[in-house]
Design a protein around this motif. Sequence first.
Motif, PDB file in Angstrom:
ATOM      1  N   UNK A   7       0.871  -1.159   0.315  1.00 16.38           N
ATOM      2  CA  UNK A   7      -0.325   0.044   0.120  1.00 16.38           C
ATOM      3  C   UNK A   7       0.571   1.047  -0.150  1.00 16.38           C
ATOM      4  N   UNK A   8       0.559   1.824  -0.395  1.00 15.11           N
ATOM      5  CA  UNK A   8       1.058   3.694  -0.704  1.00 15.11           C
ATOM      6  C   UNK A   8       0.529   4.822   0.925  1.00 15.11           C
ATOM      7  N   UNK A   9       1.939   5.273   0.489  1.00 12.91           N
ATOM      8  CA  UNK A   9       1.213   5.845   1.980  1.00 12.91           C
ATOM      9  C   UNK A   9       0.783   6.822   1.705  1.00 12.91           C
ATOM     10  N   UNK A  10      -0.534   7.513   3.113  1.00 13.97           N
ATOM     11  CA  UNK A  10      -1.095   8.257   2.669  1.00 13.97           C
ATOM     12  C   UNK A  10      -0.900   9.634   2.250  1.00 13.97           C
ATOM     13  N   UNK A  11       0.392  10.030   2.794  1.00 12.71           N
ATOM     14  CA  UNK A  11       0.719  11.408   2.440  1.00 12.71           C
ATOM     15  C   UNK A  11       1.039  11.177   0.576  1.00 12.71           C
ATOM     16  N   UNK A  12       1.434  10.540   0.507  1.00 10.71           N
ATOM     17  CA  UNK A  12       2.327   9.852  -0.885  1.00 10.71           C
ATOM     18  C   UNK A  12       0.820  10.524  -2.040  1.00 10.71           C
ATOM     19  N   UNK A  13       0.092   9.707  -1.331  1.00  8.62           N
ATOM     20  CA  UNK A  13      -1.443   9.592  -2.194  1.00  8.62           C
ATOM     21  C   UNK A  13      -2.353  11.310  -2.159  1.00  8.62           C
ATOM     22  N   UNK A  14      -2.308  11.493  -1.584  1.00  8.25           N
ATOM     23  CA  UNK A  14      -2.377  13.535  -1.114  1.00  8.25           C
ATOM     24  C   UNK A  14      -1.648  13.977  -1.892  1.00  8.25           C
ATOM     25  N   UNK A  15      -0.544  13.563  -2.343  1.00 12.10           N
ATOM     26  CA  UNK A  15       0.395  14.952  -3.201  1.00 12.10           C
ATOM     27  C   UNK A  15       0.344  14.624  -4.278  1.00 12.10           C
ATOM     28  N   UNK A  16       0.404  13.108  -4.622  1.00 11.91           N
ATOM     29  CA  UNK A  16      -0.169  12.746  -6.039  1.00 11.91           C
ATOM     30  C   UNK A  16      -2.089  13.101  -6.226  1.00 11.91           C
ATOM     31  N   UNK A  17      -2.498  13.837  -5.711  1.00 14.01           N
ATOM     32  CA  UNK A  17      -3.926  14.093  -5.830  1.00 14.01           C
ATOM     33  C   UNK A  17      -3.880  15.395  -6.335  1.00 14.01           C
ATOM     34  N   UNK A  18      -3.220  16.303  -5.513  1.00 12.47           N
ATOM     35  CA  UNK A  18      -3.307  17.624  -5.211  1.00 12.47           C
ATOM     36  C   UNK A  18      -2.394  18.010  -6.227  1.00 12.47           C
ATOM     37  N   UNK A  19      -1.070  17.360  -6.746  1.00 14.97           N
ATOM     38  CA  UNK A  19      -0.348  17.954  -8.195  1.00 14.97           C
ATOM     39  C   UNK A  19      -0.863  17.776  -9.555  1.00 14.97           C
ATOM     40  N   UNK A  20      -2.058  16.346  -9.553  1.00 16.17           N
ATOM     41  CA  UNK A  20      -2.919  16.065 -10.243  1.00 16.17           C
ATOM     42  C   UNK A  20      -3.916  17.309 -10.584  1.00 16.17           C
ATOM     43  N   UNK A  70      -6.303  20.733 -23.449  1.00 21.20           N
ATOM     44  CA  UNK A  70      -7.806  20.871 -22.632  1.00 21.20           C
ATOM     45  C   UNK A  70      -8.125  19.437 -22.596  1.00 21.20           C
ATOM     46  N   UNK A  71      -7.991  18.529 -23.749  1.00 13.81           N
ATOM     47  CA  UNK A  71      -8.197  17.258 -23.215  1.00 13.81           C
ATOM     48  C   UNK A  71      -6.692  16.809 -22.157  1.00 13.81           C
ATOM     49  N   UNK A  72      -5.599  17.021 -22.349  1.00 12.37           N
ATOM     50  CA  UNK A  72      -4.824  16.283 -20.926  1.00 12.37           C
ATOM     51  C   UNK A  72      -5.590  16.520 -19.509  1.00 12.37           C
ATOM     52  N   UNK A  73      -5.663  17.999 -19.675  1.00 10.95           N
ATOM     53  CA  UNK A  73      -6.272  18.187 -18.036  1.00 10.95           C
ATOM     54  C   UNK A  73      -6.952  17.557 -17.551  1.00 10.95           C
ATOM     55  N   UNK A  74      -8.552  18.016 -18.392  1.00 11.92           N
ATOM     56  CA  UNK A  74      -9.097  16.917 -18.493  1.00 11.92           C
ATOM     57  C   UNK A  74      -8.625  15.393 -17.126  1.00 11.92           C
ATOM     58  N   UNK A  75      -8.218  15.014 -18.644  1.00 13.54           N
ATOM     59  CA  UNK A  75      -7.612  13.383 -18.182  1.00 13.54           C
ATOM     60  C   UNK A  75      -6.950  13.669 -17.259  1.00 13.54           C
ATOM     61  N   UNK A  76      -6.114  14.480 -16.921  1.00 15.49           N
ATOM     62  CA  UNK A  76      -5.318  14.641 -15.207  1.00 15.49           C
ATOM     63  C   UNK A  76      -5.740  14.809 -14.141  1.00 15.49           C
ATOM     64  N   UNK A  77      -7.826  15.602 -14.415  1.00 15.33           N
ATOM     65  CA  UNK A  77      -8.189  15.375 -13.248  1.00 15.33           C
ATOM     66  C   UNK A  77      -9.126  14.467 -12.402  1.00 15.33           C
ATOM     67  N   UNK A  78      -9.260  13.419 -13.874  1.00 20.73           N
ATOM     68  CA  UNK A  78      -9.929  12.253 -13.796  1.00 20.73           C
ATOM     69  C   UNK A  78      -8.677  11.535 -13.119  1.00 20.73           C
ATOM     70  N   UNK A  79      -7.248  11.580 -13.019  1.00 17.56           N
ATOM     71  CA  UNK A  79      -6.396  11.056 -12.652  1.00 17.56           C
ATOM     72  C   UNK A  79      -6.407  11.236 -11.102  1.00 17.56           C
ATOM     73  N   UNK A  80      -7.208  12.246 -10.926  1.00 14.58           N
ATOM     74  CA  UNK A  80      -6.660  12.357  -9.222  1.00 14.58           C
ATOM     75  C   UNK A  80      -7.514  12.057  -8.616  1.00 14.58           C
ATOM     76  N   UNK A  81      -8.188  11.904  -9.382  1.00 19.56           N
ATOM     77  CA  UNK A  81     -10.245  11.739  -8.717  1.00 19.56           C
ATOM     78  C   UNK A  81      -9.208  10.261  -8.107  1.00 19.56           C
ATOM     79  N   UNK A  82      -8.838   9.424  -8.374  1.00 16.30           N
ATOM     80  CA  UNK A  82      -8.219   7.764  -8.058  1.00 16.30           C
ATOM     81  C   UNK A  82      -7.135   7.703  -6.508  1.00 16.30           C
ATOM     82  N   UNK A  83      -6.329   9.721  -6.497  1.00 13.67           N
ATOM     83  CA  UNK A  83      -5.888   9.110  -5.687  1.00 13.67           C
ATOM     84  C   UNK A  83      -6.895   9.839  -4.679  1.00 13.67           C
ATOM     85  N   UNK A  84      -7.457  10.606  -4.719  1.00 12.82           N
ATOM     86  CA  UNK A  84      -8.267  11.187  -3.753  1.00 12.82           C
ATOM     87  C   UNK A  84      -9.052  10.528  -3.331  1.00 12.82           C
ATOM     88  N   UNK A  85      -9.713   9.311  -3.675  1.00 11.33           N
ATOM     89  CA  UNK A  85     -10.559   8.200  -3.324  1.00 11.33           C
ATOM     90  C   UNK A  85      -9.612   6.995  -2.424  1.00 11.33           C
TER      91      UNK A  85
END
Length: 101
Positions: free
Chosen positions: A1-14, A42-57
């Motif tokens: 499992x990834x550390x909670x802080x690493x996942x949070x940093x990933x989600x915020x940066x994405x 626009x498309x790559x930005x939307x993709x990055x925001x969608x990827x961040x949703x996985x990090x937030x979950x």
Amino acid sequence: LACSGCVLVFAVFMDLFGVSALLIGVFVPLEIGGRDFGDLLVYSGALLVLMSMGGWVMWYSGNIEGLISGNELTHKRNAVDRFARTLSRRIRKPHRSHSTS
């Protein structure tokens, strides 16, 4: 499992990179050699925001308090296993047909 802080940093940066790319693609005219690259951002930005949703979950589900540990579930698992075995034996048992002759 990834550390909670690493996942949070990933989600915020994405989120930051995704929203930045999306806004740049919408508001900044990006023509290179007569081709418009705004849609790409626009498309790559939307993709990055969608990827961040996985990090937030993952971050949120990793921080839920009050989950039952595996040791506490062993008694319940044993009861469920016994019930499942009993039920499957009853289903597999051939039914006896009664003849009326």
